[in-house]
Design an enzyme around this catalytic site. Structure first.
Site, mmCIF file in Angstrom:
data_model
loop_
_atom_site.group_PDB
_atom_site.id
_atom_site.type_symbol
_atom_site.label_atom_id
_atom_site.label_comp_id
_atom_site.label_asym_id
_atom_site.label_seq_id
_atom_site.Cartn_x
_atom_site.Cartn_y
_atom_site.Cartn_z
ATOM 1 N N ASP A 194 -22.342 -32.784 -23.348
ATOM 2 C CA ASP A 194 -22.946 -34.097 -23.137
ATOM 3 C C ASP A 194 -23.376 -34.255 -21.678
ATOM 4 O O ASP A 194 -22.568 -34.110 -20.763
ATOM 5 C CB ASP A 194 -21.934 -35.196 -23.496
ATOM 6 C CG ASP A 194 -22.505 -36.587 -23.306
ATOM 7 O OD1 ASP A 194 -23.151 -37.082 -24.246
ATOM 8 O OD2 ASP A 194 -22.313 -37.177 -22.215
ATOM 9 N N TYR A 238 -26.893 -38.100 -14.534
ATOM 10 C CA TYR A 238 -25.835 -37.231 -14.018
ATOM 11 C C TYR A 238 -26.356 -36.212 -13.009
ATOM 12 O O TYR A 238 -25.573 -35.665 -12.231
ATOM 13 C CB TYR A 238 -25.148 -36.474 -15.167
ATOM 14 C CG TYR A 238 -24.469 -37.336 -16.196
ATOM 15 C CD1 TYR A 238 -24.396 -38.717 -16.066
ATOM 16 C CD2 TYR A 238 -23.905 -36.762 -17.332
ATOM 17 C CE1 TYR A 238 -23.782 -39.498 -17.026
ATOM 18 C CE2 TYR A 238 -23.290 -37.537 -18.302
ATOM 19 C CZ TYR A 238 -23.237 -38.900 -18.145
ATOM 20 O OH TYR A 238 -22.628 -39.670 -19.108
ATOM 21 N N LYS A 260 -29.500 -38.315 -22.126
ATOM 22 C CA LYS A 260 -29.722 -39.760 -22.235
ATOM 23 C C LYS A 260 -30.836 -40.191 -21.297
ATOM 24 O O LYS A 260 -30.993 -39.626 -20.207
ATOM 25 C CB LYS A 260 -28.440 -40.526 -21.877
ATOM 26 C CG LYS A 260 -27.196 -40.022 -22.565
ATOM 27 C CD LYS A 260 -25.952 -40.766 -22.079
ATOM 28 C CE LYS A 260 -24.687 -40.089 -22.573
ATOM 29 N NZ LYS A 260 -24.375 -38.855 -21.815
#
Length: 302
Positions: free
Chosen positions: A54, A59, A84
């Site tokens: 993930d 990030y 995401k």
């Protein structure tokens, strides 16, 4: 309805509402370094048996994730990759651009799962519903084009989901939520189950805050396990996909060592007493009013 698959090993899967198999436990990469050490952590996770990785554009490590996947001995199709879209990229055209940027960093031909990271971007408290719908429309197009195998959301509560689903042509398949023994999200998890949305748990160890909890320590001693393993097992037994994260090889492996025991009714009842409804790190409705978007909080996984 949510998949009722029983997860008995790291390789077991749930079926999403479009039939796609998704691993029942994953490895989170928030705050993982975007360097050789970060690549090594992901390789350690893959070697330990994780098959779900993930990440997110926020990030800043999508290129590291892509590199680790390429360096691993596993075929790409055996690894389930999630990313995401960040709040400032929401909108139809900007979503398409953001997805292309992520894929360029990952250096992949397709993504297994793409999520809207948060429901209410800064400055959009009044029109976030329309913005979410535009973002979702772009994701639906990417899904139809075969560039994404599944689409979903993160940190969406029932009122966010209802507004999105009211206009959606493809229903959300996953909702990634802050869930741990101190914060159960019972109502939202039930809403997702009723609507065929599989739930994932970010922060299953309460960002380390659960590790000193006396009740969890007592349960851990009873089973000869660590508190971290109890937290992860508890998530699994609720039919939720945990996403533990560690940069230490022995903990990466230990977090998978949760399939040789079960929590009994007494254990589950004790953990129920720890629930503090509304105990968000950051409430999804107010996330970006509390922190600056260029300096994401370091105390909460996002």
């Amino acid at each position: 309805m949510e998949s009722m698959s029983t997860i008995t090993s790291p390789g077991d899967t749930h079926r999403l509402n479009n039939g796609l198999p998704m691993p029942g436990i994953g490895y989170g990469t928030y705050l993982s370094p975007d360097d050789e050490a970060g690549v090594r952590c992901i390789l350690d996770a893959l070697e330990a048996g994780y098959r779900l990785i993930d990440t997110a554009s926020l990030y800043g490590n999508e290129d590291t994730v892509g590199r680790a996947v390429r360096e691993s001995a596993l075929p790409r199709e055996e690894i389930f990759i999630t990313s995401k879209i960040w709040n400032t990229d929401q909108g139809y055209d900007s979503t398409l651009r953001a997805f292309d940027a992520s894929m360029q960093l990952l250096q992949m031909d397709y993504l297994d799962l793409y999520l809207i990271h948060w429901p209410v971007p800064a400055g959009h408290a009044d029109d976030y519903r329309q913005l979410n719908r535009e973002t979702w429309k772009a994701m639906e197009q990417l899904y139809r084009d075969g560039r994404i195998k599944a689409i979903g959301v993160s940190n969406f509560l029932p009122h966010h989901l209802e507004a999105l689903m009211d206009r959606a042509e493809v229903m959300p398949m996953v909702n990634q939520l802050e869930i741990n023994p101190r914060y159960h999200q019972t109502a939202t998890a039930a809403f997702c189950r009723e609507n065929g949305i599989l739930v994932e748990s970010w922060g299953p160890l309460a960002r380390g805050g659960a590790l000193e909890e006396p009740i969890l320590r007592r349960i851990a001693d009873k089973h000869g396990k660590s508190v971290a393993q109890i937290c992860i097992r508890w998530v699994l037994q609720r039919g939720i996909v945990p996403l533990p994260k560690s940069a230490h090889k022995h903990r990466i492996r230990a977090n998978l060592d949760v399939f040789d025991f079960s929590l009994d009714g007494e254990d589950m009842a004790l953990i129920e007493t720890l629930d503090a409804p509304g105990n968000y790190s950051i409430h999804p409705d107010y996330f970006l009013s509390l922190i600056h978007i260029s300096e994401p909080t370091r105390h909460a996984q996002i």
